[in-house]
Design a protein around this motif. Structure first.
Motif, PDB file in Angstrom:
ATOM      1  N   ALA A 106       0.859  -1.189   0.000  1.00 47.87           N
ATOM      2  CA  ALA A 106       0.000   0.000   0.000  1.00 47.87           C
ATOM      3  C   ALA A 106       0.890   1.231   0.000  1.00 47.87           C
ATOM      4  O   ALA A 106       1.987   1.221   0.542  1.00 47.87           O
ATOM      5  N   GLY A 107       0.420   2.274  -0.585  1.00 48.03           N
ATOM      6  CA  GLY A 107       1.141   3.535  -0.520  1.00 48.03           C
ATOM      7  C   GLY A 107       0.884   4.193   0.819  1.00 48.03           C
ATOM      8  O   GLY A 107      -0.202   4.049   1.388  1.00 48.03           O
ATOM      9  N   HIS A 108       1.884   4.891   1.323  1.00 50.99           N
ATOM     10  CA  HIS A 108       1.740   5.562   2.612  1.00 50.99           C
ATOM     11  C   HIS A 108       2.208   7.005   2.500  1.00 50.99           C
ATOM     12  O   HIS A 108       3.147   7.316   1.767  1.00 50.99           O
TER      13      HIS A 108
ATOM     14  N   VAL B 276       0.829  13.087  -1.402  1.00 52.77           N
ATOM     15  CA  VAL B 276       1.747  12.231  -2.147  1.00 52.77           C
ATOM     16  C   VAL B 276       1.945  10.960  -1.333  1.00 52.77           C
ATOM     17  O   VAL B 276       2.153  11.014  -0.117  1.00 52.77           O
ATOM     18  N   LEU B 277       1.831   9.829  -1.988  1.00 51.60           N
ATOM     19  CA  LEU B 277       2.045   8.540  -1.342  1.00 51.60           C
ATOM     20  C   LEU B 277       3.365   7.949  -1.823  1.00 51.60           C
ATOM     21  O   LEU B 277       3.792   8.176  -2.948  1.00 51.60           O
ATOM     22  N   VAL B 278       3.994   7.195  -0.952  1.00 50.31           N
ATOM     23  CA  VAL B 278       5.260   6.536  -1.284  1.00 50.31           C
ATOM     24  C   VAL B 278       5.000   5.033  -1.322  1.00 50.31           C
ATOM     25  O   VAL B 278       4.333   4.479  -0.446  1.00 50.31           O
ATOM     26  N   PHE B 279       5.527   4.391  -2.344  1.00 50.96           N
ATOM     27  CA  PHE B 279       5.385   2.947  -2.549  1.00 50.96           C
ATOM     28  C   PHE B 279       6.767   2.332  -2.704  1.00 50.96           C
ATOM     29  O   PHE B 279       7.678   2.963  -3.238  1.00 50.96           O
ATOM     30  N   ALA B 280       6.906   1.079  -2.312  1.00 48.38           N
ATOM     31  CA  ALA B 280       8.127   0.335  -2.610  1.00 48.38           C
ATOM     32  C   ALA B 280       8.097  -0.041  -4.088  1.00 48.38           C
ATOM     33  O   ALA B 280       7.056  -0.441  -4.609  1.00 48.38           O
ATOM     34  N   SER B 281       9.222   0.104  -4.748  1.00 43.61           N
ATOM     35  CA  SER B 281       9.336  -0.326  -6.142  1.00 43.61           C
ATOM     36  C   SER B 281       9.648  -1.828  -6.157  1.00 43.61           C
ATOM     37  O   SER B 281       9.898  -2.438  -5.112  1.00 43.61           O
ATOM     38  N   GLU B 282       9.661  -2.401  -7.337  1.00 45.76           N
ATOM     39  CA  GLU B 282      10.040  -3.817  -7.456  1.00 45.76           C
ATOM     40  C   GLU B 282      11.465  -4.016  -6.916  1.00 45.76           C
ATOM     41  O   GLU B 282      11.737  -4.963  -6.180  1.00 45.76           O
ATOM     42  N   ARG B 283      12.341  -3.107  -7.299  1.00 46.94           N
ATOM     43  CA  ARG B 283      13.721  -3.173  -6.796  1.00 46.94           C
ATOM     44  C   ARG B 283      13.745  -3.018  -5.273  1.00 46.94           C
ATOM     45  O   ARG B 283      14.526  -3.673  -4.586  1.00 46.94           O
ATOM     46  N   GLY B 284      12.895  -2.150  -4.748  1.00 47.26           N
ATOM     47  CA  GLY B 284      12.807  -1.962  -3.307  1.00 47.26           C
ATOM     48  C   GLY B 284      12.343  -3.216  -2.592  1.00 47.26           C
ATOM     49  O   GLY B 284      12.869  -3.575  -1.532  1.00 47.26           O
ATOM     50  N   ASN B 285      11.347  -3.893  -3.169  1.00 53.02           N
ATOM     51  CA  ASN B 285      10.876  -5.148  -2.564  1.00 53.02           C
ATOM     52  C   ASN B 285      11.953  -6.220  -2.574  1.00 53.02           C
ATOM     53  O   ASN B 285      12.084  -6.985  -1.617  1.00 53.02           O
ATOM     54  N   ASP B 286      12.738  -6.270  -3.646  1.00 55.31           N
ATOM     55  CA  ASP B 286      13.863  -7.220  -3.697  1.00 55.31           C
ATOM     56  C   ASP B 286      14.885  -6.888  -2.616  1.00 55.31           C
ATOM     57  O   ASP B 286      15.374  -7.775  -1.917  1.00 55.31           O
ATOM     58  N   ALA B 287      15.198  -5.603  -2.488  1.00 56.02           N
ATOM     59  CA  ALA B 287      16.153  -5.171  -1.466  1.00 56.02           C
ATOM     60  C   ALA B 287      15.614  -5.468  -0.071  1.00 56.02           C
ATOM     61  O   ALA B 287      16.366  -5.896   0.814  1.00 56.02           O
ATOM     62  N   LEU B 288      14.324  -5.257   0.127  1.00 54.67           N
ATOM     63  CA  LEU B 288      13.725  -5.507   1.437  1.00 54.67           C
ATOM     64  C   LEU B 288      13.940  -6.951   1.872  1.00 54.67           C
ATOM     65  O   LEU B 288      14.262  -7.205   3.032  1.00 54.67           O
ATOM     66  N   GLY B 289      13.816  -7.878   0.967  1.00 53.13           N
ATOM     67  CA  GLY B 289      14.058  -9.288   1.297  1.00 53.13           C
ATOM     68  C   GLY B 289      15.479  -9.522   1.786  1.00 53.13           C
ATOM     69  O   GLY B 289      15.701 -10.187   2.805  1.00 53.13           O
TER      70      GLY B 289
ATOM     71  N   ARG C 117       3.855   8.849  -5.695  1.00 50.99           N
ATOM     72  CA  ARG C 117       2.699   9.026  -6.571  1.00 50.99           C
ATOM     73  C   ARG C 117       1.687   9.919  -5.877  1.00 50.99           C
ATOM     74  O   ARG C 117       1.515   9.849  -4.667  1.00 50.99           O
ATOM     75  N   VAL C 118       0.992  10.711  -6.668  1.00 56.86           N
ATOM     76  CA  VAL C 118      -0.090  11.531  -6.135  1.00 56.86           C
ATOM     77  C   VAL C 118      -1.226  10.598  -5.741  1.00 56.86           C
ATOM     78  O   VAL C 118      -1.567   9.664  -6.474  1.00 56.86           O
ATOM     79  N   ASP C 119      -1.813  10.826  -4.576  1.00 52.02           N
ATOM     80  CA  ASP C 119      -2.936  10.043  -4.075  1.00 52.02           C
ATOM     81  C   ASP C 119      -4.152  10.305  -4.952  1.00 52.02           C
ATOM     82  O   ASP C 119      -4.565  11.454  -5.140  1.00 52.02           O
ATOM     83  N   ASP C 120      -4.732   9.247  -5.520  1.00 46.94           N
ATOM     84  CA  ASP C 120      -5.917   9.402  -6.377  1.00 46.94           C
ATOM     85  C   ASP C 120      -7.107   9.961  -5.598  1.00 46.94           C
ATOM     86  O   ASP C 120      -7.926  10.686  -6.157  1.00 46.94           O
TER      87      ASP C 120
END
Length: 147
Positions: free
Chosen positions: A53-55, A96-109, A87-90
């Motif tokens: 989720a974006g936060h 503005v919301l912040v999301f983990a990118s695909e690269r971020g999710n890989d790094a998180l692991g 990203r701007v909140d719809d």
């Protein structure tokens, strides 16, 4: 920095004893993350964003225990490394919301594995019973003292 002998900790005031333990744990986790090219702050941010989720920045700052200006610098760096996206909140175009990118999710692991390994070392050093007791006491103190 002068090192305080372990025998002197029992003679320290309560706040100082807590600070010494906190610094030791943070230092150990920081070194484990540094070996992975990350900081403790970056790991905390990504671990919060890992839910997909974006936060909002205010939520992230509260979770990551960072001031707003410090979080902005951390997120700016993470954006430049393609670990997170803004990203701007719809629902509310002012937010503005912040999301983990695909690269971020890989790094998180990877980063979480390093943190977990270091935490295992901390539990080994303290003992599992003492660690569980300390965690319980700290959680109880937080609930009673609040922010």
């Amino acid at each position: 920095m002068t090192t305080t002998p372990a025998t002197a900790v029992s003679d320290l005031d309560f706040a100082r004893a807590l600070t010494l333990v906190e610094r030791s744990v943070v230092s150990r986790l920081g070194e484990a993350l540094k070996a992975e090219g990350a900081t403790l702050e970056e790991w905390r941010v990504l671990s919060f964003l890992g839910d997909g989720a974006g936060h909002a920045m205010t939520e992230i700052a509260e979770f990551a225990l960072l001031s707003a200006p410090t979080l902005t610098k951390v997120v700016d760096r993470m954006v430049s490394l393609n670990l997170v996206l803004r990203r701007v909140d719809d629902a509310d175009r002012r937010r503005v919301l912040v999301f983990a990118s695909e690269r971020g999710n890989d790094a998180l692991g990877r980063w979480t594995a390093a943190v977990e390994q270091e935490q295992e070392g901390i539990v080994t050093a303290l003992g599992s019973e003492e660690t569980a007791l300390l965690r319980t006491l700290l959680q109880r103190a937080w609930r009673r003292l609040g922010s």
